[in-house]
Design an enzyme around this catalytic site. Sequence first.
Site, short mmCIF file in Angstrom:
data_model
loop_
_atom_site.label_atom_id
_atom_site.label_comp_id
_atom_site.label_asym_id
_atom_site.label_seq_id
_atom_site.Cartn_x
_atom_site.Cartn_y
_atom_site.Cartn_z
N PHE A 11 0.81 -1.21 0.00
CA PHE A 11 0.00 0.00 0.00
C PHE A 11 0.85 1.27 0.00
CE2 PHE A 11 -2.16 2.81 3.38
CZ PHE A 11 -2.64 3.70 2.43
N ASP A 31 9.86 -7.38 -2.38
CA ASP A 31 8.58 -7.66 -1.71
C ASP A 31 8.29 -9.14 -1.85
OD1 ASP A 31 5.66 -7.76 -1.12
OD2 ASP A 31 5.82 -5.57 -1.21
N THR A 35 1.39 -9.61 1.32
CA THR A 35 0.25 -8.68 1.32
C THR A 35 0.33 -7.71 0.15
OG1 THR A 35 1.42 -7.17 2.83
CG2 THR A 35 -0.07 -8.79 3.82
N ASP A 51 11.71 -12.42 0.33
CA ASP A 51 11.46 -12.10 1.73
C ASP A 51 12.70 -11.44 2.33
OD1 ASP A 51 11.32 -12.77 4.78
OD2 ASP A 51 9.31 -13.19 4.04
N TYR A 141 4.11 -5.73 18.25
CA TYR A 141 4.34 -4.92 17.05
C TYR A 141 5.04 -3.61 17.42
CZ TYR A 141 3.29 -1.63 13.30
OH TYR A 141 3.40 -0.66 12.33
N ILE A 200 -17.64 -0.90 15.54
CA ILE A 200 -16.81 0.07 16.25
C ILE A 200 -16.34 -0.57 17.55
CG2 ILE A 200 -16.81 2.25 17.54
CD1 ILE A 200 -18.75 3.35 15.46
N GLY A 271 -4.21 -4.98 22.40
CA GLY A 271 -3.27 -4.00 21.87
C GLY A 271 -3.89 -2.68 21.48
#
Length: 315
Positions: A11, A31, A35, A51, A141, A200, A271
Amino acid sequence: MKILVTGGAGFIGSHIVDQYISEGHDVVVVDNLSTGDKHQVNPNAQFYQCDINSGDLDTIFSNEKPQIVNHHAAQISVPYSVENPLIDATTNIMGMLNLLECCRKYHVQKVIFASSGGAIYGEAAEIPTPETCTPNPQSPYAIHKLIGENYLAFYKKTYNIQYTVLRYANVYGPRQIPSSEAGVISKFINQLLRREQTTIFYYEGEPEGMSRDYANVKDIVQANLLALNGGDGEILNIGTQIMTTTSQLLNTIADLMHLEVKPLRQPPRPGDIRYNCLNNEKAKHILGWKPTLSLKDGLLETIEYFTTRFDEERS
């Protein structure tokens, strides 16, 4: 300059590759397409499906000898990192170390690193949050992104590899993966296009949901362009200094799509943090960067992109 972009089929990375090429740079994309989408890779870039943990990365560096590395390849889901910290570390720590060792071996001048202002600060005491705020990562993360920043400082001190860290707010725009946990805007747009139920996540007493700082990918790209020649040795927040609740966000998207929406409300995910908004004064001063797109204008462009794709799928 020759620039190697990891995650350049993804993205954010693919937008950065497009901009670098439009500025006349020679761009190499690495890449693994876990994804990313090969169709998003600029045809003028040299593409390697690889990778960042692979030993083949050394061969790519040996052949291409990039001057700059822009590192966007990552495992990006906070909840996934909570459930699978070892897998997250494999990409976000070990993969980065493999990359940095290649940078050392082949004399890369500088690394631009996509970090996370949306996760590293945790439940910050100061909103909007400046870079002087002590990191308080609440997920593997975020922990691993902070470790990556520390490794960059080590490699600069020890091997004289320059760096700029860009701590992003919540990035959105065309090409974002709707299935990604990090892509709430693309997810909401696609759910509304398909007339699916929206959700939400909220903490008790805060039914409007989490509050976030949403930065358009075009503005993120400009920060990566400016970082080629500025921000050496700096950690910089890249955000808007504007906080939007999930409920406000969803209602705005629905209004722009001329739809009504009745979301479900569910407890926070592992998280999740309540509030996140980045102070961007340092980036303005150091890079000369500032956000240019309003949330409404950015949402209109993103809605148009996903609506076009949805119509193509149905035709």
